[in-house]
Scaffold this motif. Structure first.
Motif, short mmCIF file in Angstrom:
data_model
loop_
_atom_site.label_atom_id
_atom_site.label_comp_id
_atom_site.label_asym_id
_atom_site.label_seq_id
_atom_site.Cartn_x
_atom_site.Cartn_y
_atom_site.Cartn_z
N SER A 1 0.83 -1.21 0.00
CA SER A 1 0.00 0.00 0.00
C SER A 1 0.87 1.26 0.00
O SER A 1 0.59 2.22 -0.72
N ALA A 2 1.96 1.26 0.78
CA ALA A 2 2.86 2.42 0.82
C ALA A 2 3.54 2.61 -0.54
O ALA A 2 3.67 3.74 -1.03
N GLN A 3 3.97 1.53 -1.14
CA GLN A 3 4.62 1.60 -2.46
C GLN A 3 3.65 2.16 -3.49
O GLN A 3 4.01 2.99 -4.31
N PHE A 4 2.41 1.66 -3.44
CA PHE A 4 1.41 2.09 -4.41
C PHE A 4 1.15 3.59 -4.27
O PHE A 4 1.07 4.32 -5.26
N ALA B 1 3.85 7.92 2.81
CA ALA B 1 4.20 6.50 2.79
C ALA B 1 4.65 6.03 4.18
O ALA B 1 4.29 4.93 4.62
N VAL B 2 5.40 6.87 4.87
CA VAL B 2 5.85 6.53 6.23
C VAL B 2 4.63 6.37 7.15
O VAL B 2 4.53 5.40 7.90
N LEU B 3 3.70 7.30 7.06
CA LEU B 3 2.51 7.25 7.93
C LEU B 3 1.64 6.03 7.65
O LEU B 3 1.08 5.43 8.58
N ILE B 4 1.54 5.67 6.39
CA ILE B 4 0.74 4.48 6.04
C ILE B 4 1.31 3.25 6.73
O ILE B 4 0.57 2.34 7.12
N ASN B 5 2.62 3.21 6.91
CA ASN B 5 3.25 2.03 7.51
C ASN B 5 3.37 2.10 9.03
O ASN B 5 3.90 1.18 9.64
N VAL B 6 2.86 3.15 9.64
CA VAL B 6 2.89 3.24 11.11
C VAL B 6 2.11 2.07 11.72
O VAL B 6 2.44 1.60 12.81
N ARG B 7 1.12 1.56 11.00
CA ARG B 7 0.32 0.45 11.53
C ARG B 7 1.19 -0.76 11.85
O ARG B 7 0.82 -1.61 12.65
N VAL C 1 4.54 -8.03 7.00
CA VAL C 1 3.61 -7.27 6.16
C VAL C 1 2.19 -7.70 6.53
O VAL C 1 1.99 -8.59 7.35
N ASP C 2 1.20 -7.04 5.89
CA ASP C 2 -0.20 -7.34 6.22
C ASP C 2 -0.51 -8.84 6.09
O ASP C 2 -1.15 -9.43 6.96
N GLU C 3 -0.02 -9.43 5.01
CA GLU C 3 -0.38 -10.81 4.72
C GLU C 3 0.26 -11.80 5.70
O GLU C 3 -0.40 -12.73 6.15
N THR C 4 1.54 -11.61 6.03
CA THR C 4 2.20 -12.54 6.96
C THR C 4 1.61 -12.37 8.36
O THR C 4 1.48 -13.33 9.11
N PHE C 5 1.26 -11.14 8.69
CA PHE C 5 0.62 -10.87 9.97
C PHE C 5 -0.72 -11.61 10.05
O PHE C 5 -1.03 -12.27 11.04
N LEU C 6 -1.47 -11.51 8.96
CA LEU C 6 -2.77 -12.17 8.89
C LEU C 6 -2.63 -13.70 8.96
O LEU C 6 -3.36 -14.37 9.68
N LEU C 7 -1.68 -14.23 8.21
CA LEU C 7 -1.45 -15.68 8.18
C LEU C 7 -1.08 -16.21 9.56
O LEU C 7 -1.53 -17.27 9.96
N THR C 8 -0.23 -15.48 10.25
CA THR C 8 0.20 -15.91 11.58
C THR C 8 -0.99 -15.89 12.53
O THR C 8 -1.13 -16.76 13.40
N ASP C 9 -1.85 -14.91 12.36
CA ASP C 9 -3.05 -14.82 13.18
C ASP C 9 -3.96 -16.02 12.91
O ASP C 9 -4.51 -16.64 13.84
N ILE C 10 -4.13 -16.36 11.62
CA ILE C 10 -4.96 -17.53 11.25
C ILE C 10 -4.36 -18.81 11.85
O ILE C 10 -5.07 -19.65 12.40
N ALA C 11 -3.03 -18.96 11.73
CA ALA C 11 -2.37 -20.16 12.25
C ALA C 11 -2.50 -20.24 13.77
O ALA C 11 -2.67 -21.32 14.34
N ASP C 12 -2.43 -19.09 14.41
CA ASP C 12 -2.51 -19.05 15.87
C ASP C 12 -3.89 -19.51 16.35
O ASP C 12 -4.02 -20.07 17.44
N ARG C 13 -4.92 -19.28 15.52
CA ARG C 13 -6.27 -19.70 15.91
C ARG C 13 -6.44 -21.22 15.82
O ARG C 13 -7.34 -21.78 16.41
N THR D 1 -4.22 7.64 8.49
CA THR D 1 -4.92 8.04 9.73
C THR D 1 -6.20 7.23 9.86
O THR D 1 -6.53 6.75 10.96
N LEU D 2 -6.92 7.07 8.76
CA LEU D 2 -8.16 6.29 8.78
C LEU D 2 -7.87 4.83 9.11
O LEU D 2 -8.59 4.21 9.89
N LEU D 3 -6.80 4.32 8.55
CA LEU D 3 -6.41 2.93 8.78
C LEU D 3 -6.14 2.70 10.27
O LEU D 3 -6.67 1.76 10.88
#
Lengths: 106, 233
Positions: free
Chosen positions: B55-58, B77-83, B110-122, B211-213
């Motif tokens: 998203s930051a690259q885009f 771009a920096v702010l988008i990645n604060v998350r 990144v978003d996807e690896t974070f999400l995957l780890t969350d899925i695996a943790d469940r 900021t919205l994110l």
């Protein structure tokens, strides 16, 4: 148009700051952030991220609701497709397919 | 039950496969859009290597096309990645890591690896090695992202501007599958999802992008805490 050198400096700044954000809390979290309520709150973050990346990006343009767009149609029509196939990866495939098809037809 | 290394690898690939189409499409479109800036393949692909955050690259590329001033482009771009600060905080609870492993994990977070780890943790009954899952998915995504960036760039050079996708559409299309699938699989989270969606739309009238994110993610936490509290009463 900027020089490639200037843009590369910008890329390095973004890259280094991104890495710093990612690594910071992996190493240190203040004690007050260790409570069970914080754990519950943190558990909700992935869902919040998904909603933030899908809902306002689909429905809003320049801080106004604007649904009269092909992109909205593509995302909305992909929802039942995802439900039917029970696979998350179907989402982008169906959305892009619907978008391109609608673009060609219209 | 410990499902071992092969089981962990199989699980990783099984959960990763739904992500790959979106990464491939997103990467191709990013590379394609990067080609329209007029900058070299070295610069565009270096974004994917150095930043590794779609998203930051885009946003950087879209703002470069619009000829916006460079400093605000970098700041946005920096702010988008604060998350990603929050991702580190969440993952710290799920992964037991040495210093070296933390340095590795941080690059692939990144978003996807974070999400995957969350899925695996469940999937706690499988006793999964979350670090290995994270590494397999992170490395696979990195490789896919970088290859498709380069391919997308060359696609633009070969075929020119055949089609343009709005930036927000690709971001939403990449993640709608996960949101809908989560909604379907976890009925206990539906109120949270719907509440967060309503708040994000409301907030979207006043704030945008990173900021919205971040405020939407924090709102989701507050809603979850509120729902837990009303459940206990």
């Amino acid at each position: 148009m900027y020089s490639e050198f200037d843009v590369m400096i910008g890329v390095l700044i973004v890259g280094i700051s991104t890495y710093f954000f990612r690594v910071f809390f992996l190493f240190y979290v203040p004690k007050f952030l260790h409570s069970s309520k914080v754990k519950v709150a943190l558990d909700a973050i992935p869902i919040g991220m998904l909603v933030a990346l899908v809902v306002p990006t689909t429905l809003l343009v320049d801080q106004k609701i604007n649904v009269a767009r092909l992109e909205v149609l593509a995302i909305l029509f992909s929802v039942p497709v995802i439900y039917h196939f029970r696979k998350a990866g179907v989402g982008i495939l169906s959305a892009v397919f619907i978008y391109v098809t609608a673009l060609v037809i219209l | 039950m410990n499902i071992g290394t092969m089981g962990t690898l199989s699980f990783s690939l099984d959960k990763l496969l739904p992500l790959l189409p979106s990464t491939i499409v997103f990467g191709l479109i990013f590379g394609f859009t990067g080609g329209t800036t007029g900058y070299s393949i070295t610069l565009i692909s270096s974004m994917s290597v150095i930043i590794f955050a779609g998203s930051a690259q885009f946003v950087m590329v879209l703002l470069l096309i619009d000829n916006e001033p460079l400093i605000p482009i970098v700041l946005t771009a920096v702010l988008i990645n604060v998350r990603h600060l929050i991702y580190g905080m969440v993952l710290r609870e799920k992964l037991e890591l040495t210093v070296f492993k933390k340095l590795i994990v941080a690059y692939f977070l990144v978003d996807e690896t974070f999400l995957l780890t969350d899925i695996a943790d469940r999937d706690q009954d499988k006793n999964l090695d979350l670090y290995k899952i994270f590494l397999v998915s992170g490395a696979s995504l990195w490789f896919t992202w970088n290859i498709t960036t380069i391919l997308g760039y060359y696609l633009y050079l070969m075929y020119g501007s055949l089609i343009q996708f709005p930036g927000n559409f690709i971001i939403a299309a990449s993640f709608v599958g996960f949101l809908v699938d989560h909604f379907r699989k976890y009925p206990m989270d539906r109120k949270q999802i719907l509440g967060t969606a309503m708040i994000s739309i409301f907030l979207g009238f006043f704030i945008t992008s990173s900021t919205l994110l971040i405020t939407t993610m924090l709102s989701s936490s507050f809603i979850k805490l509120y729902l837990e509290r009303t459940k206990d009463v």
